[in-house]
Design an enzyme around this catalytic site. Sequence first.
Site, short mmCIF file in Angstrom:
data_model
loop_
_atom_site.label_atom_id
_atom_site.label_comp_id
_atom_site.label_asym_id
_atom_site.label_seq_id
_atom_site.Cartn_x
_atom_site.Cartn_y
_atom_site.Cartn_z
N LYS A 252 0.69 -1.35 0.59
CA LYS A 252 -0.03 -0.13 -0.37
C LYS A 252 0.64 1.10 0.10
O LYS A 252 0.77 2.87 1.04
CB LYS A 252 -0.86 0.59 1.74
CG LYS A 252 -1.70 -1.47 0.92
CD LYS A 252 -3.05 -0.50 1.80
CE LYS A 252 -4.11 -1.96 2.10
NZ LYS A 252 -3.64 -3.24 2.34
O1 S5P Z 1 -9.76 -2.93 2.04
C1 S5P Z 1 -8.79 -3.65 2.20
C2 S5P Z 1 -7.70 -4.18 1.11
C3 S5P Z 1 -6.32 -5.13 1.46
S1 S5P Z 1 -5.31 -5.64 0.86
N1 S5P Z 1 -9.00 -4.72 2.82
C4 S5P Z 1 -8.45 -5.77 3.00
O2 S5P Z 1 -8.12 -6.16 4.19
N2 S5P Z 1 -7.63 -5.82 2.52
C5 S5P Z 1 -6.14 -6.75 2.62
O3 S5P Z 1 -6.63 -8.06 3.19
C6 S5P Z 1 -5.61 -6.97 4.51
O4 S5P Z 1 -4.56 -6.05 4.58
C7 S5P Z 1 -4.73 -8.70 4.42
O5 S5P Z 1 -4.28 -8.63 4.46
C8 S5P Z 1 -6.38 -9.06 3.97
C9 S5P Z 1 -7.66 -9.82 4.95
O6 S5P Z 1 -7.48 -10.22 5.36
P1 S5P Z 1 -8.83 -11.35 6.09
O7 S5P Z 1 -7.81 -12.05 7.41
O8 S5P Z 1 -9.81 -10.36 6.97
O9 S5P Z 1 -9.28 -11.81 5.38
#
Ligand code: S5P
Length: 265
Positions: A92
């Site tokens: 990011k």
């Molecule tokens: O808007 C966003 C963008 C990203 S890249 N929301 C997110 O959650 N992410 C990333 O996606 C976040 O940094 C994490 O690594 C992943 C989601 O993880 P989870 O455990 O919630 O599925």
Amino acid sequence: MAEQFWGERWLCSDSEISRKYMEVSAAKNSLVCLAADRNTMSGLLELVEEVGDYIAALKTHVDLVDDWNPEYWADFCRLAREKNVLIFEDRKFADIGKITKNQMGGIYNIKGWSDLVTAHLISGPDIVDGIQAAWNDEGRIGGVLLLAQMSSRGNLLDPNYTNKVVDLGKVHDGVFGFIGNGSRPEEIKSLREKVGPDKMIWTPGVNISTGDGEMGQRYGDPREAVLAGSDCIIVGSGIHKSDNPKEAAKAYAEKSWNALLERVI
Ligand code: S5P
């Protein structure tokens, strides 16, 4: 082979890295990008060993690993390549172009091993040139995913901002695609309408059990995300915190792939 599954996305895309992703996903029957958010190198290696056959891309946060060192990381990247997955550093970036170019280096040397990185466009379009210049210096190719929407509650990326990101990103060769909000299919649908057929939309905020997650994270359904126009579901805790990561990865792969078949037909 990928063309028959990807339809217009394949036909409209002349980006080498997009085609690579479409080929890998078709070979594995999976639109899953694993968000490998584990804090130790052993945890990361174990995870990729376990689920690598069911994912098309591997998303990292290189700066959250407690025992990171360049040798471990090289082993990790080698394993990812053996498993035929794209390596995506979710850094990011958000600074001005020349600083971002340098941030692709430093101790983590992201330009040396990443195929994809994320960037915010808040500082203007030169950030994409900075990232591409870094890969170029390394003799490698890569793609930038711009954050056009976010999955987290209360984020500041309003529709006006999203439109500006899409307008600038759509015409830039260095932009592989956009991050969309996987928790809200209607937002993905409207993003897809703006983006058109040729660039990727990848969506975090996806989980088989939908609803609110930790600290403002929100989750939507994998099939709905793909039907709305997502090309890749980014799944973290749904896989790496599951009691059986391998079975979980298989389930996400199947759901996402069947949704692509449903969408294309
Ligand atoms: O808007 C966003 C963008 C990203 S890249 N929301 C997110 O959650 N992410 C990333 O996606 C976040 O940094 C994490 O690594 C992943 C989601 O993880 P989870 O455990 O919630 O599925």
